[in-house]
Scaffold this motif. Structure first.
Motif, PDB file in Angstrom:
ATOM      1  N   CYS A  51       0.843  -1.210   0.000  1.00  0.00           N
ATOM      2  CA  CYS A  51       0.000   0.000   0.000  1.00  0.00           C
ATOM      3  C   CYS A  51       0.877   1.260   0.000  1.00  0.00           C
ATOM      4  O   CYS A  51       0.570   2.234  -0.681  1.00  0.00           O
ATOM      5  N   TYR A  52       1.957   1.200   0.745  1.00  0.00           N
ATOM      6  CA  TYR A  52       2.867   2.350   0.827  1.00  0.00           C
ATOM      7  C   TYR A  52       3.450   2.676  -0.554  1.00  0.00           C
ATOM      8  O   TYR A  52       3.511   3.832  -0.962  1.00  0.00           O
ATOM      9  N   PHE A  53       3.852   1.628  -1.286  1.00  0.00           N
ATOM     10  CA  PHE A  53       4.516   1.878  -2.565  1.00  0.00           C
ATOM     11  C   PHE A  53       3.545   2.238  -3.690  1.00  0.00           C
ATOM     12  O   PHE A  53       3.930   2.926  -4.632  1.00  0.00           O
ATOM     13  N   GLY A  79      -8.963   8.757  -1.605  1.00  0.00           N
ATOM     14  CA  GLY A  79      -9.926   7.658  -1.587  1.00  0.00           C
ATOM     15  C   GLY A  79      -9.997   6.853  -2.860  1.00  0.00           C
ATOM     16  O   GLY A  79     -11.032   6.260  -3.162  1.00  0.00           O
ATOM     17  N   CYS A  80      -8.888   6.773  -3.599  1.00  0.00           N
ATOM     18  CA  CYS A  80      -8.922   6.071  -4.890  1.00  0.00           C
ATOM     19  C   CYS A  80      -9.063   4.564  -4.738  1.00  0.00           C
ATOM     20  O   CYS A  80      -9.520   3.882  -5.653  1.00  0.00           O
ATOM     21  N   SER A  85      -7.003  -2.379  -3.330  1.00  0.00           N
ATOM     22  CA  SER A  85      -7.005  -3.401  -4.371  1.00  0.00           C
ATOM     23  C   SER A  85      -5.644  -4.068  -4.514  1.00  0.00           C
ATOM     24  O   SER A  85      -5.557  -5.207  -4.962  1.00  0.00           O
ATOM     25  N   GLU A  86      -4.566  -3.413  -4.077  1.00  0.00           N
ATOM     26  CA  GLU A  86      -3.231  -4.027  -4.153  1.00  0.00           C
ATOM     27  C   GLU A  86      -2.822  -4.745  -2.874  1.00  0.00           C
ATOM     28  O   GLU A  86      -1.805  -5.432  -2.859  1.00  0.00           O
ATOM     29  N   ALA A  91      -4.388 -11.207   2.718  1.00  0.00           N
ATOM     30  CA  ALA A  91      -4.515 -10.299   3.859  1.00  0.00           C
ATOM     31  C   ALA A  91      -5.851  -9.534   3.799  1.00  0.00           C
ATOM     32  O   ALA A  91      -6.609  -9.522   4.755  1.00  0.00           O
ATOM     33  N   GLN A  92      -6.131  -8.932   2.660  1.00  0.00           N
ATOM     34  CA  GLN A  92      -7.326  -8.079   2.520  1.00  0.00           C
ATOM     35  C   GLN A  92      -7.513  -7.200   3.760  1.00  0.00           C
ATOM     36  O   GLN A  92      -8.560  -7.224   4.404  1.00  0.00           O
ATOM     37  N   ALA A  93      -6.453  -6.478   4.071  1.00  0.00           N
ATOM     38  CA  ALA A  93      -6.449  -5.726   5.318  1.00  0.00           C
ATOM     39  C   ALA A  93      -7.028  -4.318   5.194  1.00  0.00           C
ATOM     40  O   ALA A  93      -7.175  -3.627   6.198  1.00  0.00           O
ATOM     41  N   ILE A  94      -7.309  -3.876   3.960  1.00  0.00           N
ATOM     42  CA  ILE A  94      -7.845  -2.514   3.812  1.00  0.00           C
ATOM     43  C   ILE A  94      -9.248  -2.588   3.217  1.00  0.00           C
ATOM     44  O   ILE A  94      -9.470  -3.224   2.192  1.00  0.00           O
TER      45      ILE A  94
END
Ligand code: SF4
Ligand code: SF4
Length: 107
Positions: A51-53, A79-80, A85-86, A91-94
């Motif tokens: 997510c950071y990258f 909020g894109c 999605s990445e 994990a699906q942590a977001i």
């Protein structure tokens, strides 16, 4: 209106595509565009930092040690949903949640 807020006529504007002042995107707080808000689940997050990258607005913040993912910078997060999605499927942590509902107290 101060001078910085004045709308420039065409002949005073910089040529399209040129960035006249390095780092000027810091002034444009794109968080006001947001409809959906990313919410990270710390239990599911595996700290891969994808997510950071991938965040196009550098809105994913890390701690100073570069290890622990801290939070989203809501001044710039628009909020894109790219971070969500990445985030790895295992994990699906977001989750992206409709922000107006959260403000009303729901999900
Ligand atoms: S992409 Fe998902 S699992 Fe990886 S650090 Fe970000 S929130 Fe955590
Ligand atoms: S929703 Fe978009 S702008 Fe916000 S943190 Fe995720 S990738 Fe960055």
């Amino acid at each position: 209106m101060n001078d910085e807020d004045r709308l420039l006529p065409w002949h005073e504007q910089s040529t399209a595509g040129l960035i006249p002042e390095a780092g000027n995107a810091r002034k444009y707080e794109t968080g006001g565009w947001r409809t959906y808000l990313p919410i990270r689940d710390g239990e599911k997050c595996v700290q891969c930092l994808r997510c950071y990258f991938v965040c196009p607005d550098s809105s994913v913040l890390m701690s100073d040690e570069g290890k622990v993912l801290v939070e989203f910078d809501l001044r710039y997060c628009k909020g894109c949903g790219i971070c969500a999605s990445e985030c790895p499927p295992k994990a699906q942590a977001i989750k992206m949640l409709y922000e107006a509902d959260l403000e009303k107290g729901g999900e």
